[in-house]
Each structure stands twice: as C-alpha cells, then as structure tokens.
Design a protein around this motif. Structure first.
Motif, PDB file in Angstrom:
ATOM      1  N   GLY A   9     -87.800-101.131  37.210  1.00  0.00           N
ATOM      2  CA  GLY A   9     -87.583-102.451  36.766  1.00  0.00           C
ATOM      3  C   GLY A   9     -87.172-102.966  35.061  1.00  0.00           C
ATOM      4  O   GLY A   9     -87.237-103.926  34.488  1.00  0.00           O
ATOM      5  N   ALA A  10     -86.601-102.151  34.289  1.00  0.00           N
ATOM      6  CA  ALA A  10     -86.420-102.100  33.505  1.00  0.00           C
ATOM      7  C   ALA A  10     -85.156-102.525  32.900  1.00  0.00           C
ATOM      8  O   ALA A  10     -84.118-102.493  33.933  1.00  0.00           O
ATOM      9  CB  ALA A  10     -86.132-100.260  32.746  1.00  0.00           C
ATOM     10  N   SER A  11     -84.936-103.411  32.117  1.00  0.00           N
ATOM     11  CA  SER A  11     -83.705-103.816  31.658  1.00  0.00           C
ATOM     12  C   SER A  11     -82.210-103.104  31.991  1.00  0.00           C
ATOM     13  O   SER A  11     -81.999-102.066  31.516  1.00  0.00           O
ATOM     14  CB  SER A  11     -83.586-104.580  30.369  1.00  0.00           C
ATOM     15  OG  SER A  11     -82.250-105.378  30.365  1.00  0.00           O
ATOM     16  N   GLY A  12     -80.644-103.316  32.095  1.00  0.00           N
ATOM     17  CA  GLY A  12     -80.122-102.154  32.031  1.00  0.00           C
ATOM     18  C   GLY A  12     -79.767-101.396  33.952  1.00  0.00           C
ATOM     19  O   GLY A  12     -79.467-100.585  34.043  1.00  0.00           O
ATOM     20  N   THR A  13     -79.804-102.656  34.453  1.00  0.00           N
ATOM     21  CA  THR A  13     -78.733-102.187  35.966  1.00  0.00           C
ATOM     22  C   THR A  13     -77.296-102.076  36.054  1.00  0.00           C
ATOM     23  O   THR A  13     -77.560-101.556  37.245  1.00  0.00           O
ATOM     24  CB  THR A  13     -79.461-103.258  37.170  1.00  0.00           C
ATOM     25  OG1 THR A  13     -78.865-105.089  35.434  1.00  0.00           O
ATOM     26  CG2 THR A  13     -80.878-104.070  37.259  1.00  0.00           C
ATOM     27  N   ALA A  14     -77.044-102.563  34.836  1.00  0.00           N
ATOM     28  CA  ALA A  14     -75.753-102.377  35.051  1.00  0.00           C
ATOM     29  C   ALA A  14     -74.916-100.642  34.620  1.00  0.00           C
ATOM     30  O   ALA A  14     -74.542 -99.926  34.990  1.00  0.00           O
ATOM     31  CB  ALA A  14     -75.228-102.730  33.737  1.00  0.00           C
ATOM     32  N   TYR A  15     -76.410-100.125  33.730  1.00  0.00           N
ATOM     33  CA  TYR A  15     -76.134 -98.762  34.016  1.00  0.00           C
ATOM     34  C   TYR A  15     -76.737 -97.862  35.355  1.00  0.00           C
ATOM     35  O   TYR A  15     -75.467 -96.794  35.964  1.00  0.00           O
ATOM     36  CB  TYR A  15     -77.865 -97.936  32.813  1.00  0.00           C
ATOM     37  CG  TYR A  15     -77.748 -98.280  31.816  1.00  0.00           C
ATOM     38  CD1 TYR A  15     -76.256 -97.443  31.292  1.00  0.00           C
ATOM     39  CD2 TYR A  15     -78.618 -98.779  31.176  1.00  0.00           C
ATOM     40  CE1 TYR A  15     -76.094 -97.818  29.419  1.00  0.00           C
ATOM     41  CE2 TYR A  15     -78.888 -99.117  29.183  1.00  0.00           C
ATOM     42  CZ  TYR A  15     -77.680 -98.575  29.386  1.00  0.00           C
ATOM     43  OH  TYR A  15     -77.430 -99.448  27.672  1.00  0.00           O
ATOM     44  N   ALA A  16     -77.259 -98.375  36.213  1.00  0.00           N
ATOM     45  CA  ALA A  16     -77.230 -97.620  37.522  1.00  0.00           C
ATOM     46  C   ALA A  16     -75.926 -98.254  38.339  1.00  0.00           C
ATOM     47  O   ALA A  16     -75.657 -97.556  39.052  1.00  0.00           O
ATOM     48  CB  ALA A  16     -78.665 -98.236  38.918  1.00  0.00           C
ATOM     49  N   ALA A  17     -75.726 -98.865  38.204  1.00  0.00           N
ATOM     50  CA  ALA A  17     -74.146 -99.869  38.914  1.00  0.00           C
ATOM     51  C   ALA A  17     -73.239 -98.223  38.513  1.00  0.00           C
ATOM     52  O   ALA A  17     -72.790 -97.724  39.495  1.00  0.00           O
ATOM     53  CB  ALA A  17     -74.029-101.207  38.922  1.00  0.00           C
ATOM     54  N   ALA A  18     -73.254 -97.782  37.274  1.00  0.00           N
ATOM     55  CA  ALA A  18     -72.656 -97.240  37.057  1.00  0.00           C
ATOM     56  C   ALA A  18     -72.517 -95.570  37.283  1.00  0.00           C
ATOM     57  O   ALA A  18     -71.214 -95.144  37.630  1.00  0.00           O
ATOM     58  CB  ALA A  18     -72.714 -97.487  35.576  1.00  0.00           C
ATOM     59  N   VAL A  19     -74.161 -95.913  37.376  1.00  0.00           N
ATOM     60  CA  VAL A  19     -74.196 -94.005  37.586  1.00  0.00           C
ATOM     61  C   VAL A  19     -73.644 -94.033  39.888  1.00  0.00           C
ATOM     62  O   VAL A  19     -73.330 -93.490  39.741  1.00  0.00           O
ATOM     63  CB  VAL A  19     -75.744 -94.076  37.960  1.00  0.00           C
ATOM     64  CG1 VAL A  19     -75.821 -92.701  38.542  1.00  0.00           C
ATOM     65  CG2 VAL A  19     -76.093 -93.862  35.965  1.00  0.00           C
ATOM     66  N   LEU A  20     -74.275 -94.756  40.011  1.00  0.00           N
ATOM     67  CA  LEU A  20     -74.305 -95.292  41.479  1.00  0.00           C
ATOM     68  C   LEU A  20     -72.298 -94.911  41.995  1.00  0.00           C
ATOM     69  O   LEU A  20     -72.287 -93.985  42.626  1.00  0.00           O
ATOM     70  CB  LEU A  20     -74.103 -96.424  41.918  1.00  0.00           C
ATOM     71  CG  LEU A  20     -76.271 -96.849  42.363  1.00  0.00           C
ATOM     72  CD1 LEU A  20     -76.648 -97.877  42.987  1.00  0.00           C
ATOM     73  CD2 LEU A  20     -76.356 -96.075  43.540  1.00  0.00           C
ATOM     74  N   ARG A  21     -71.677 -95.809  41.352  1.00  0.00           N
ATOM     75  CA  ARG A  21     -70.137 -95.210  41.059  1.00  0.00           C
ATOM     76  C   ARG A  21     -69.507 -94.668  41.367  1.00  0.00           C
ATOM     77  O   ARG A  21     -68.967 -94.133  41.832  1.00  0.00           O
ATOM     78  CB  ARG A  21     -69.507 -97.109  40.192  1.00  0.00           C
ATOM     79  CG  ARG A  21     -70.057 -98.129  41.086  1.00  0.00           C
ATOM     80  CD  ARG A  21     -68.937 -99.198  40.176  1.00  0.00           C
ATOM     81  NE  ARG A  21     -68.956 -98.948  38.561  1.00  0.00           N
ATOM     82  CZ  ARG A  21     -69.748 -99.946  37.701  1.00  0.00           C
ATOM     83  NH1 ARG A  21     -70.064-101.111  38.773  1.00  0.00           N
ATOM     84  NH2 ARG A  21     -69.461-100.221  36.763  1.00  0.00           N
ATOM     85  N   GLY A  22     -70.024 -93.783  40.149  1.00  0.00           N
ATOM     86  CA  GLY A  22     -69.407 -92.152  39.484  1.00  0.00           C
ATOM     87  C   GLY A  22     -69.749 -91.247  41.044  1.00  0.00           C
ATOM     88  O   GLY A  22     -69.091 -90.490  41.078  1.00  0.00           O
TER      89      GLY A  22
END
Length: 222
Positions: A9-22
């Motif tokens: 739940g930390a702020s920064g879901t964009a980081y998770a999205a970028a990792v998943l795309r990678g």
C-alpha cells in the motif's frame, strides 16, 4: 518459474506498473499479489479499481496508464497469474511452489516490518517470508521518507537475511526529462537486482567531463 510480484500500500503504484511491464517485455512469468492497502492506493493514484473478478481488465488498464508521457504498450497478459492477498492457501505461500524469487514494489514500512518479523499477515508477507527461507532472491523496493530507526533496523534485518533493500530513489545522471523516465529508472534497478534484462534506462558509461568523451546528452566537452 515465475517471479512473484507483491504490491503493497505504499505510494508509488507507477513503480509496480513499470516493473511488471519490464518483466512481461522480457518474457518472464509473473505471479501477482496486490494487498488490500495497495488497491486503495491504486484507486487514489490512478482512479483504477482492482477487483478480483476483473483483475485482468483492471491490470491492463493500470499497465497502460502513462505517468506523463505516451501510453505504454503492453502485450499479452497470458504470463500473469493473480493471487488474492487474503488467500494464504495460494501457491506462493508454500516453499514447494516453484518461483525464481519475489519483488515487493513499492514496499511500505508496514510490509517491511511484517516481512522482517515473519508475521505472514497476508499472502504478500507470507510469500516474502517463504522467499527468504528458501534462499531465493527477494528485492524490497522501499518507498517511504523519512525512515524511523525502527524501520532502519528492520531493513538491516532483511539485508542480513539475504534480501536486497532497494529504496525507490531515482537517479538523474541518466538524463531523465520526465517523471516516467524517473519511474523507469527505479523499475530498471529493481530488474537489475533480479537479473532480468531490460532497456528502461540509460546506463552509466564512465566518468563525465573528460575531454573527448561524449556526455549523456550527446555533446562532447571541449
């Protein structure tokens, strides 16, 4: 052999999205766990709900949402398996379940504490504990500032246990000109720690400022 990706739940879901795309771009299989708190954060940061019954549609919308640049391209999601965070009987909760390792991105301080203390309050924490006990690669992308002494001690405990503690700290030497590029830098470092190839950021090529050597912007010093 999938990578387990835990989104806290930390702020920064964009980081998770970028990792998943990678991971998907590299042809890696993914077992995805999204905590209850992460669903609230995702809704707050993107306006996208994440529902168990519609996870595939919601995941695609999430991965294709840009931060501030062109819409990211996402191919097939066939390599993704989703597990509910409340499902403690899920595959990743067992050490006998085959997995390459786990990436927790972003990682809240609550998740840091739960993993360090072995609380296993939900599937994310349990899967991370399993990853440590099985001596698999665990990358913890902490997204919090400032850090209390208690959290710092827990991060040291995770490091001692073999985890890679990787703060969400973007580097500016790669010539980023947008927020998305800074996000991609952190995601790329997570993938570096996992040993997954990618082209998310420009790598350091040597010391700058020496005559005759090209700078990252393409110019050459006098």
């Amino acid at each position: 052999m999938p990578w387990v990706v835990g989104v806290s739940g930390a702020s920064g879901t964009a980081y998770a999205a970028a990792v998943l795309r990678g991971l998907l771009a590299a042809g890696e299989a993914v077992d995805l766990v999204v905590s209850r708190a992460a669903r609230l954060t995702l809704l707050d940061e993107t306006g996208i709900p994440f529902r168990d019954g519609h996870w595939r549609e919601d995941l695609r919308e999430w991965l294709e949402q840009p931060v501030d640049s062109a819409k990211p391209q996402v191919g097939s999601l066939d390599g993704v398996r989703y597990w509910s965070a409340g499902d403690l009987a899920a595959g990743p909760s067992s050490g006998s379940y085959p997995a390459r390792g786990m990436l927790v991105v972003p990682c809240s301080t609550a998740s840091v504490a739960g993993i360090a203390l072995g609380l296993s309050k939900d599937l994310l924490q349990r899967a991370a504990s399993v990853t440590l006990k099985e001596r698999r690669r665990l990358v913890v992308c902490v997204r919090e500032t400032p850090l209390s002494g208690q959290t710092l001690r827990q991060l040291v405990a995770l490091d001692d246990a073999g985890a890679v503690v990787l703060p969400a700290s973007p580097g500016f030497y790669a010539g980023a000109r947008s927020a998305q590029q800074l996000v991609d830098f952190v995601a790329g470092r997570v993938l570096d720690a996992a040993g997954v190839p990618h082209d998310l950021y420009r790598r350091w090529a040597g010391q700058l400022g020496t005559a005759g050597r090209e700078r990252p912007d393409g110019t050459t010093p006098e």
